[in-house]
Design a protein around this motif. Structure first.
Motif, PDB file in Angstrom:
ATOM      1  N   VAL A  20     -83.714-133.583  58.154  1.00 19.97           N
ATOM      2  CA  VAL A  20     -82.864-132.688  57.207  1.00 19.97           C
ATOM      3  C   VAL A  20     -82.446-131.512  58.034  1.00 19.97           C
ATOM      4  CG1 VAL A  20     -83.007-131.347  55.274  1.00 19.97           C
ATOM      5  CG2 VAL A  20     -84.044-133.423  55.119  1.00 19.97           C
ATOM      6  N   GLN A  21     -82.980-130.746  58.865  1.00 17.58           N
ATOM      7  CA  GLN A  21     -82.483-129.721  59.672  1.00 17.58           C
ATOM      8  C   GLN A  21     -81.507-130.318  60.543  1.00 17.58           C
ATOM      9  OE1 GLN A  21     -85.323-128.284  62.756  1.00 17.58           O
ATOM     10  NE2 GLN A  21     -84.538-126.128  62.542  1.00 17.58           N
ATOM     11  N   LYS A  22     -81.682-131.396  61.149  1.00 15.40           N
ATOM     12  CA  LYS A  22     -80.331-131.804  61.999  1.00 15.40           C
ATOM     13  C   LYS A  22     -79.150-132.117  61.219  1.00 15.40           C
ATOM     14  CE  LYS A  22     -79.382-135.246  65.829  1.00 15.40           C
ATOM     15  NZ  LYS A  22     -77.836-135.347  64.992  1.00 15.40           N
ATOM     16  N   ALA A  23     -79.382-132.682  59.978  1.00 14.59           N
ATOM     17  CA  ALA A  23     -78.135-132.906  59.093  1.00 14.59           C
ATOM     18  C   ALA A  23     -77.512-131.390  58.935  1.00 14.59           C
ATOM     19  CB  ALA A  23     -78.378-133.346  57.715  1.00 14.59           C
ATOM     20  N   PHE A  24     -78.143-130.315  58.759  1.00 15.73           N
ATOM     21  CA  PHE A  24     -77.406-129.233  58.475  1.00 15.73           C
ATOM     22  C   PHE A  24     -77.138-128.536  59.691  1.00 15.73           C
ATOM     23  CE2 PHE A  24     -80.278-129.047  54.577  1.00 15.73           C
ATOM     24  CZ  PHE A  24     -79.076-128.729  53.542  1.00 15.73           C
ATOM     25  N   GLU A  25     -77.519-128.717  61.010  1.00 20.61           N
ATOM     26  CA  GLU A  25     -77.123-128.309  62.141  1.00 20.61           C
ATOM     27  C   GLU A  25     -75.773-129.021  62.303  1.00 20.61           C
ATOM     28  OE1 GLU A  25     -80.313-128.934  64.646  1.00 20.61           O
ATOM     29  OE2 GLU A  25     -81.333-127.110  64.265  1.00 20.61           O
ATOM     30  N   ASP A  26     -75.826-130.251  61.927  1.00 20.84           N
ATOM     31  CA  ASP A  26     -74.544-131.109  62.517  1.00 20.84           C
ATOM     32  C   ASP A  26     -73.273-130.753  61.702  1.00 20.84           C
ATOM     33  OD1 ASP A  26     -75.813-132.712  64.403  1.00 20.84           O
ATOM     34  OD2 ASP A  26     -76.146-134.295  63.047  1.00 20.84           O
ATOM     35  N   ALA A  27     -73.608-130.222  60.468  1.00 20.37           N
ATOM     36  CA  ALA A  27     -72.453-129.548  59.237  1.00 20.37           C
ATOM     37  C   ALA A  27     -72.253-128.347  59.627  1.00 20.37           C
ATOM     38  CB  ALA A  27     -73.397-129.848  57.990  1.00 20.37           C
ATOM     39  N   PHE A  86     -79.372-121.278  59.285  1.00 21.15           N
ATOM     40  CA  PHE A  86     -80.561-120.867  58.476  1.00 21.15           C
ATOM     41  C   PHE A  86     -80.834-119.624  58.411  1.00 21.15           C
ATOM     42  CE2 PHE A  86     -81.039-124.903  61.149  1.00 21.15           C
ATOM     43  CZ  PHE A  86     -80.941-125.768  59.978  1.00 21.15           C
ATOM     44  N   GLU A  87     -81.325-119.087  57.564  1.00 18.99           N
ATOM     45  CA  GLU A  87     -82.237-118.057  57.474  1.00 18.99           C
ATOM     46  C   GLU A  87     -83.585-118.283  58.269  1.00 18.99           C
ATOM     47  OE1 GLU A  87     -81.137-114.682  55.886  1.00 18.99           O
ATOM     48  OE2 GLU A  87     -79.181-115.820  56.103  1.00 18.99           O
ATOM     49  N   SER A  88     -84.012-119.215  57.643  1.00 25.31           N
ATOM     50  CA  SER A  88     -85.431-119.700  58.311  1.00 25.31           C
ATOM     51  C   SER A  88     -85.425-121.132  58.272  1.00 25.31           C
ATOM     52  CB  SER A  88     -86.603-118.823  57.768  1.00 25.31           C
ATOM     53  OG  SER A  88     -86.798-119.287  56.289  1.00 25.31           O
ATOM     54  N   ALA A  89     -86.365-121.757  59.238  1.00 25.70           N
ATOM     55  CA  ALA A  89     -86.685-123.155  59.089  1.00 25.70           C
ATOM     56  C   ALA A  89     -87.892-123.650  59.542  1.00 25.70           C
ATOM     57  CB  ALA A  89     -85.590-123.972  59.592  1.00 25.70           C
ATOM     58  N   GLU A  90     -88.789-124.035  58.745  1.00 26.45           N
ATOM     59  CA  GLU A  90     -90.063-124.251  59.274  1.00 26.45           C
ATOM     60  C   GLU A  90     -90.818-125.235  58.341  1.00 26.45           C
ATOM     61  OE1 GLU A  90     -92.699-120.785  59.064  1.00 26.45           O
ATOM     62  OE2 GLU A  90     -91.713-119.981  57.128  1.00 26.45           O
ATOM     63  N   VAL A  91     -92.068-125.904  58.809  1.00 24.14           N
ATOM     64  CA  VAL A  91     -92.852-126.664  57.995  1.00 24.14           C
ATOM     65  C   VAL A  91     -94.204-125.583  57.459  1.00 24.14           C
ATOM     66  CG1 VAL A  91     -94.430-128.323  57.858  1.00 24.14           C
ATOM     67  CG2 VAL A  91     -92.313-128.659  59.145  1.00 24.14           C
ATOM     68  N   THR A  92     -94.210-125.375  56.480  1.00 23.14           N
ATOM     69  CA  THR A  92     -95.195-124.639  55.920  1.00 23.14           C
ATOM     70  C   THR A  92     -96.032-124.668  54.785  1.00 23.14           C
ATOM     71  OG1 THR A  92     -95.476-121.973  55.299  1.00 23.14           O
ATOM     72  CG2 THR A  92     -93.720-123.386  54.405  1.00 23.14           C
ATOM     73  N   TRP A  93     -96.905-124.079  54.102  1.00 29.51           N
ATOM     74  CA  TRP A  93     -97.594-124.387  53.007  1.00 29.51           C
ATOM     75  C   TRP A  93     -96.733-123.597  51.504  1.00 29.51           C
ATOM     76  CZ3 TRP A  93    -101.260-127.927  52.805  1.00 29.51           C
ATOM     77  CH2 TRP A  93    -102.000-128.058  53.851  1.00 29.51           C
ATOM     78  N   VAL A  94     -96.563-124.386  50.722  1.00 23.47           N
ATOM     79  CA  VAL A  94     -95.731-123.883  49.433  1.00 23.47           C
ATOM     80  C   VAL A  94     -96.630-124.170  48.451  1.00 23.47           C
ATOM     81  CG1 VAL A  94     -93.941-124.259  47.924  1.00 23.47           C
ATOM     82  CG2 VAL A  94     -93.682-124.563  50.334  1.00 23.47           C
ATOM     83  N   PRO A  95     -96.826-122.877  47.555  1.00 25.10           N
ATOM     84  CA  PRO A  95     -97.659-122.953  46.229  1.00 25.10           C
ATOM     85  C   PRO A  95     -97.230-124.006  45.366  1.00 25.10           C
ATOM     86  CG  PRO A  95     -96.678-120.942  46.367  1.00 25.10           C
ATOM     87  CD  PRO A  95     -96.359-121.684  47.511  1.00 25.10           C
ATOM     88  N   LEU A 151     -86.096-125.023  54.489  1.00 21.95           N
ATOM     89  CA  LEU A 151     -85.150-124.368  54.871  1.00 21.95           C
ATOM     90  C   LEU A 151     -84.603-123.346  54.076  1.00 21.95           C
ATOM     91  CD1 LEU A 151     -85.167-127.881  55.393  1.00 21.95           C
ATOM     92  CD2 LEU A 151     -83.736-126.924  57.265  1.00 21.95           C
ATOM     93  N   VAL A 152     -84.172-122.162  54.463  1.00 18.48           N
ATOM     94  CA  VAL A 152     -83.654-120.954  53.610  1.00 18.48           C
ATOM     95  C   VAL A 152     -82.320-121.063  54.112  1.00 18.48           C
ATOM     96  CG1 VAL A 152     -84.172-118.665  52.796  1.00 18.48           C
ATOM     97  CG2 VAL A 152     -85.962-120.259  53.038  1.00 18.48           C
ATOM     98  N   PHE A 153     -81.420-120.839  53.204  1.00 13.60           N
ATOM     99  CA  PHE A 153     -79.945-120.369  53.456  1.00 13.60           C
ATOM    100  C   PHE A 153     -79.351-119.066  52.589  1.00 13.60           C
ATOM    101  CE2 PHE A 153     -80.549-124.976  54.181  1.00 13.60           C
ATOM    102  CZ  PHE A 153     -79.853-125.064  55.475  1.00 13.60           C
ATOM    103  N   ASN A 154     -78.616-118.552  52.845  1.00 12.23           N
ATOM    104  CA  ASN A 154     -77.874-117.511  52.113  1.00 12.23           C
ATOM    105  C   ASN A 154     -77.007-117.828  51.341  1.00 12.23           C
ATOM    106  OD1 ASN A 154     -76.442-115.233  51.428  1.00 12.23           O
ATOM    107  ND2 ASN A 154     -76.089-114.292  53.465  1.00 12.23           N
TER     108      ASN A 154
END
Length: 248
Positions: free
Chosen positions: A183-190, A194-203, A140-143
């Motif tokens: 976790v996404q719902k917790a931020f939405e409730d607050a 998001f700048e972006s939110a996804e399940v992805t591959w991280v190096p 999840l990415v935020f400004n």
């Protein structure tokens, strides 16, 4: 800087979002089809579909196209014969690359991906050759100018996030895939956006590359994104900011 958010920033700075609107629509619709195909057409009962719809709305996919994509996935409309594959290989400089595709013709897509890699100084690898260098994470990415690191960390960690990173003004939250929706719902409730939110591959680790190599890798990623079957690209390169100078 993490490859995921850095590549998103590069795309934004190069103005690629608007220039590729039609391709983003196609890719978003495929995500919805696949999610509905796997877990049904009700987003309340299908978290993957719910996320796919959120991503589609983020690129302004029209409501009727979202509804048609769901129906294709559930079999109510024709056009749902799409499958997911992941290809592994190497970009210039020995940078590892994972390429996620969604296609109705595997033979066509693998030939096209192989051609793009070769044309831009990369190569296709065997299954498993680089996947071990990546972990699947919720991201999840935020400004960072809008929210403080302390506030994001407090909400994220309490909801089950693994880590919060401050990357040059961008706040990135990592979660286990199973904890992502909570976790996404917790931020939405607050009330957080998001700048972006996804399940992805991280190096797991990033390779520092020089400016010339970085530009070659970026051009390869651009070429891959021009293919409508390519859904996501993940690399282990750490791009220096100077690599963007002089690039369109």
């Amino acid at each position: 800087m993490a490859g995921h958010s850095k590549w998103a920033n590069i795309q934004h700075r190069k103005g690629r979002q608007d220039a590729k609107k039609a391709k983003f629509f196609t890719k978003a619709a495929k995500d919805i089809i696949l999610a509905a195909k796997a877990g049904g057409g009700n987003p309340e009962d299908n978290s993957t579909l719910r996320l796919a719809i959120q991503k589609a709305k983020a690129v302004n996919l029209p409501k009727d196209k979202i509804e048609n994509a769901i129906k294709k996935g559930t079999g109510e409309l024709a056009g749902g014969d799409i499958w997911e594959f992941m290809y592994e290989g190497y970009a210039p400089g020995g940078v590892a690359v994972l390429i996620e595709v969604a296609t109705d013709n595997k033979n066509r897509t693998v030939a096209e991906v192989r051609h793009i890699l070769g044309k831009h100084g990369g190569s296709m690898g065997e299954a498993g050759c680089v996947a071990w260098m990546f972990d699947k994470k919720g991201v999840l990415v935020f400004n960072g100018e809008k929210y403080t690191e302390d506030d994001v960390m407090e909400i994220g960690l309490e909801a089950g996030a693994e880590d919060v990173l401050d990357e040059d003004g961008t706040l990135t939250v990592h979660t286990a895939p199973s904890d992502f929706m909570a976790v996404q719902k917790a931020f939405e409730d607050a009330g957080y956006e998001f700048e972006s939110a996804e399940v992805t591959w991280v190096p797991q680790n990033l390779i520092e590359v020089d400016v010339d190599t970085a530009r070659k890798v970026i051009r390869l990623m651009d070429a891959l994104e021009d293919n409508e079957d390519v859904q996501n690209i993940h690399v282990t390169a750490d791009f220096p900011d100077e690599a963007l100078e002089g690039m369109d």
